[in-house]
Design a protein around this motif. Structure first.
Motif, PDB file in Angstrom:
ATOM      1  N   GLY A   5       0.713  -0.760  -0.324  1.00 46.35           N
ATOM      2  CA  GLY A   5       0.740   0.012  -0.402  1.00 46.35           C
ATOM      3  C   GLY A   5       0.839   1.420  -0.193  1.00 46.35           C
ATOM      4  O   GLY A   5       1.498   1.674   0.546  1.00 46.35           O
ATOM      5  N   GLY A   6       0.471   2.065  -0.795  1.00 54.16           N
ATOM      6  CA  GLY A   6       1.534   3.839  -0.814  1.00 54.16           C
ATOM      7  C   GLY A   6       2.617   3.520  -1.778  1.00 54.16           C
ATOM      8  O   GLY A   6       3.352   4.492  -2.252  1.00 54.16           O
ATOM      9  N   SER A   7       2.990   1.907  -2.337  1.00 55.81           N
ATOM     10  CA  SER A   7       3.710   2.106  -3.451  1.00 55.81           C
ATOM     11  C   SER A   7       2.908   2.779  -4.483  1.00 55.81           C
ATOM     12  O   SER A   7       2.282   3.226  -5.244  1.00 55.81           O
ATOM     13  CB  SER A   7       3.715   0.825  -3.891  1.00 55.81           C
ATOM     14  OG  SER A   7       4.777  -0.318  -3.192  1.00 55.81           O
ATOM     15  N   ARG A   8       4.507   3.690  -4.848  1.00 52.02           N
ATOM     16  CA  ARG A   8       4.545   3.819  -6.031  1.00 52.02           C
ATOM     17  C   ARG A   8       4.903   4.147  -7.265  1.00 52.02           C
ATOM     18  O   ARG A   8       6.044   3.851  -8.008  1.00 52.02           O
ATOM     19  CB  ARG A   8       5.810   6.360  -6.195  1.00 52.02           C
ATOM     20  CG  ARG A   8       4.890   6.303  -4.967  1.00 52.02           C
ATOM     21  CD  ARG A   8       6.540   7.926  -4.542  1.00 52.02           C
ATOM     22  NE  ARG A   8       5.568   8.456  -3.307  1.00 52.02           N
ATOM     23  CZ  ARG A   8       5.643   9.393  -2.796  1.00 52.02           C
ATOM     24  NH1 ARG A   8       7.439   9.977  -3.961  1.00 52.02           N
ATOM     25  NH2 ARG A   8       5.811   9.881  -2.161  1.00 52.02           N
ATOM     26  N   THR A  48       6.944  18.099   3.195  1.00 49.28           N
ATOM     27  CA  THR A  48       7.967  17.171   2.147  1.00 49.28           C
ATOM     28  C   THR A  48       7.753  15.978   2.075  1.00 49.28           C
ATOM     29  O   THR A  48       6.830  15.564   2.423  1.00 49.28           O
ATOM     30  CB  THR A  48       9.490  17.784   3.628  1.00 49.28           C
ATOM     31  OG1 THR A  48       8.994  16.610   4.115  1.00 49.28           O
ATOM     32  CG2 THR A  48       9.988  19.002   3.718  1.00 49.28           C
ATOM     33  N   ASP A  49       8.326  15.339   0.714  1.00 47.70           N
ATOM     34  CA  ASP A  49       8.192  14.211   0.561  1.00 47.70           C
ATOM     35  C   ASP A  49       8.859  13.514   1.043  1.00 47.70           C
ATOM     36  O   ASP A  49      10.205  13.459   1.845  1.00 47.70           O
ATOM     37  CB  ASP A  49       8.960  14.055  -1.569  1.00 47.70           C
ATOM     38  CG  ASP A  49       8.856  13.285  -1.705  1.00 47.70           C
ATOM     39  OD1 ASP A  49       7.431  12.970  -1.581  1.00 47.70           O
ATOM     40  OD2 ASP A  49       9.669  12.537  -2.010  1.00 47.70           O
ATOM     41  N   LYS A  50       8.372  12.302   1.774  1.00 51.08           N
ATOM     42  CA  LYS A  50       8.101  11.395   2.465  1.00 51.08           C
ATOM     43  C   LYS A  50       9.923  10.063   2.029  1.00 51.08           C
ATOM     44  O   LYS A  50      10.588   9.756   2.304  1.00 51.08           O
ATOM     45  CB  LYS A  50       7.069  10.342   2.618  1.00 51.08           C
ATOM     46  CG  LYS A  50       6.137  10.358   3.210  1.00 51.08           C
ATOM     47  CD  LYS A  50       4.986   9.580   3.846  1.00 51.08           C
ATOM     48  CE  LYS A  50       3.909  10.494   4.403  1.00 51.08           C
ATOM     49  NZ  LYS A  50       2.499   9.575   3.905  1.00 51.08           N
ATOM     50  N   GLU A  51       9.743  10.143   0.846  1.00 52.42           N
ATOM     51  CA  GLU A  51      11.118   9.427   0.088  1.00 52.42           C
ATOM     52  C   GLU A  51      12.314  10.125  -0.164  1.00 52.42           C
ATOM     53  O   GLU A  51      13.238   9.832   0.041  1.00 52.42           O
ATOM     54  CB  GLU A  51      10.768   8.967  -1.108  1.00 52.42           C
ATOM     55  CG  GLU A  51       9.548   7.978  -0.882  1.00 52.42           C
ATOM     56  CD  GLU A  51       9.149   6.698  -2.148  1.00 52.42           C
ATOM     57  OE1 GLU A  51       9.633   7.497  -3.503  1.00 52.42           O
ATOM     58  OE2 GLU A  51       8.515   5.949  -1.729  1.00 52.42           O
ATOM     59  N   LEU A  55      10.507  19.213  -1.397  1.00 54.72           N
ATOM     60  CA  LEU A  55       9.658  20.416  -0.814  1.00 54.72           C
ATOM     61  C   LEU A  55       8.669  19.779  -1.456  1.00 54.72           C
ATOM     62  O   LEU A  55       8.992  19.312  -2.807  1.00 54.72           O
ATOM     63  CB  LEU A  55       9.546  22.036  -0.736  1.00 54.72           C
ATOM     64  CG  LEU A  55      10.575  22.620   0.203  1.00 54.72           C
ATOM     65  CD1 LEU A  55      10.698  24.115  -0.315  1.00 54.72           C
ATOM     66  CD2 LEU A  55       9.873  22.448   1.795  1.00 54.72           C
ATOM     67  N   VAL A  56       7.648  19.766  -1.656  1.00 59.86           N
ATOM     68  CA  VAL A  56       6.088  19.401  -2.545  1.00 59.86           C
ATOM     69  C   VAL A  56       5.037  19.925  -2.769  1.00 59.86           C
ATOM     70  O   VAL A  56       5.189  20.941  -2.033  1.00 59.86           O
ATOM     71  CB  VAL A  56       5.466  18.149  -1.909  1.00 59.86           C
ATOM     72  CG1 VAL A  56       4.618  18.020  -2.472  1.00 59.86           C
ATOM     73  CG2 VAL A  56       5.859  16.891  -1.281  1.00 59.86           C
ATOM     74  N   TYR A 131      -6.045   7.608  -7.564  1.00 56.95           N
ATOM     75  CA  TYR A 131      -5.020   7.490  -8.482  1.00 56.95           C
ATOM     76  C   TYR A 131      -4.333   9.175  -7.719  1.00 56.95           C
ATOM     77  O   TYR A 131      -4.832   9.942  -7.944  1.00 56.95           O
ATOM     78  CB  TYR A 131      -4.934   7.830  -9.080  1.00 56.95           C
ATOM     79  CG  TYR A 131      -5.722   6.099  -9.840  1.00 56.95           C
ATOM     80  CD1 TYR A 131      -4.579   5.004 -10.434  1.00 56.95           C
ATOM     81  CD2 TYR A 131      -6.990   6.852 -10.851  1.00 56.95           C
ATOM     82  CE1 TYR A 131      -5.234   3.866 -10.731  1.00 56.95           C
ATOM     83  CE2 TYR A 131      -7.355   5.470 -11.266  1.00 56.95           C
ATOM     84  CZ  TYR A 131      -6.573   4.035 -11.123  1.00 56.95           C
ATOM     85  OH  TYR A 131      -7.484   2.804 -11.666  1.00 56.95           O
ATOM     86  N   SER A 132      -2.907   9.319  -7.026  1.00 51.92           N
ATOM     87  CA  SER A 132      -2.672  10.195  -6.517  1.00 51.92           C
ATOM     88  C   SER A 132      -0.615  10.045  -7.688  1.00 51.92           C
ATOM     89  O   SER A 132      -0.498   8.881  -7.859  1.00 51.92           O
ATOM     90  CB  SER A 132      -1.427   9.869  -5.346  1.00 51.92           C
ATOM     91  OG  SER A 132      -0.716  11.220  -4.984  1.00 51.92           O
ATOM     92  N   LEU A 133      -1.185  11.574  -8.429  1.00 46.79           N
ATOM     93  CA  LEU A 133       0.565  11.775  -9.237  1.00 46.79           C
ATOM     94  C   LEU A 133       1.277  12.203  -8.619  1.00 46.79           C
ATOM     95  O   LEU A 133       0.578  13.298  -8.212  1.00 46.79           O
ATOM     96  CB  LEU A 133      -0.631  11.921 -10.781  1.00 46.79           C
ATOM     97  CG  LEU A 133      -1.574  11.352 -11.340  1.00 46.79           C
ATOM     98  CD1 LEU A 133      -1.982  11.824 -12.398  1.00 46.79           C
ATOM     99  CD2 LEU A 133      -1.565  10.362 -11.642  1.00 46.79           C
ATOM    100  N   ARG A 134       2.574  11.347  -8.787  1.00 47.44           N
ATOM    101  CA  ARG A 134       3.647  12.413  -8.423  1.00 47.44           C
ATOM    102  C   ARG A 134       4.896  12.165  -9.840  1.00 47.44           C
ATOM    103  O   ARG A 134       4.961  11.377 -11.212  1.00 47.44           O
ATOM    104  CB  ARG A 134       4.644  11.513  -7.556  1.00 47.44           C
ATOM    105  CG  ARG A 134       3.224  11.601  -6.196  1.00 47.44           C
ATOM    106  CD  ARG A 134       4.142  11.527  -5.593  1.00 47.44           C
ATOM    107  NE  ARG A 134       4.057  11.583  -3.298  1.00 47.44           N
ATOM    108  CZ  ARG A 134       3.932  12.640  -2.587  1.00 47.44           C
ATOM    109  NH1 ARG A 134       5.277  13.359  -2.711  1.00 47.44           N
ATOM    110  NH2 ARG A 134       3.322  13.327  -2.263  1.00 47.44           N
TER     111      ARG A 134
END
Length: 150
Positions: A5-8, A48-51, A55-56, A131-134
């Motif tokens: 879960g949460g995999s990009r 901030t990005d967890k990985e 900054l996001v 869907y979350s897009l990054r």
């Protein structure tokens, strides 16, 4: 299974935006602030990005392949040290075609409309997949021009 879960999940730009994407704006993503924190006058911080720890930034995009108007506005988050700069607009317009680099999709379940059964009421679940897009960055669309030999 390696997918949790949460995999990009990496995906090509053209898979997500087959008819292209248009940038409308770039804004910082702010951390959630409780009412108590707002009352105390604490400053709002940028997420901030967890990985990466960077900054996001939220890039508002129009998906030109959307079936419905309500699905046309999409957000792509970019982790970067500085505000990402959108490509230049096509001369004479506000249209900014873009290609996202390092695009990933994270599926999630939007269960806000799922209602459990209460007092003999039948369970009604209208949950849907979201869907979350990054992306790692964005660049202008390069239009290939064909040259005709004489």
């Amino acid at each position: 299974m390696a997918i949790t879960g949460g995999s990009r999940l990496p995906t090509p730009h053209d898979f997500v935006f087959p008819r292209g994407a248009l940038v409308m704006g770039v804004e910082p993503v702010l951390k959630f602030q409780s009412a108590e924190e707002r009352t105390k006058g604490l400053p709002v911080e940028q997420e901030t990005d967890k990985e990466t720890g960077m900054l996001v930034w939220s890039v508002l995009v129009i998906d030109q392949a959307a079936d419905r108007k309500s699905d046309a506005a999409v957000t792509v988050k970019i982790a970067a040290a500085h505000r990402p700069v959108p490509p230049e607009a096509i001369p004479g317009t506000d249209v900014r075609p873009v290609v996202f680099e390092g695009l990933t999709v994270t599926p999630w379940i939007d269960d806000k409309t799922c209602r459990g059964s209460h007092g003999g009421e039948r369970h009604r679940c209208r949950a849907k997949l979201g869907y979350s897009l990054r992306a790692s960055g964005m660049k202008p669309v390069v239009v290939k021009t064909s040259s005709k030999a004489a």
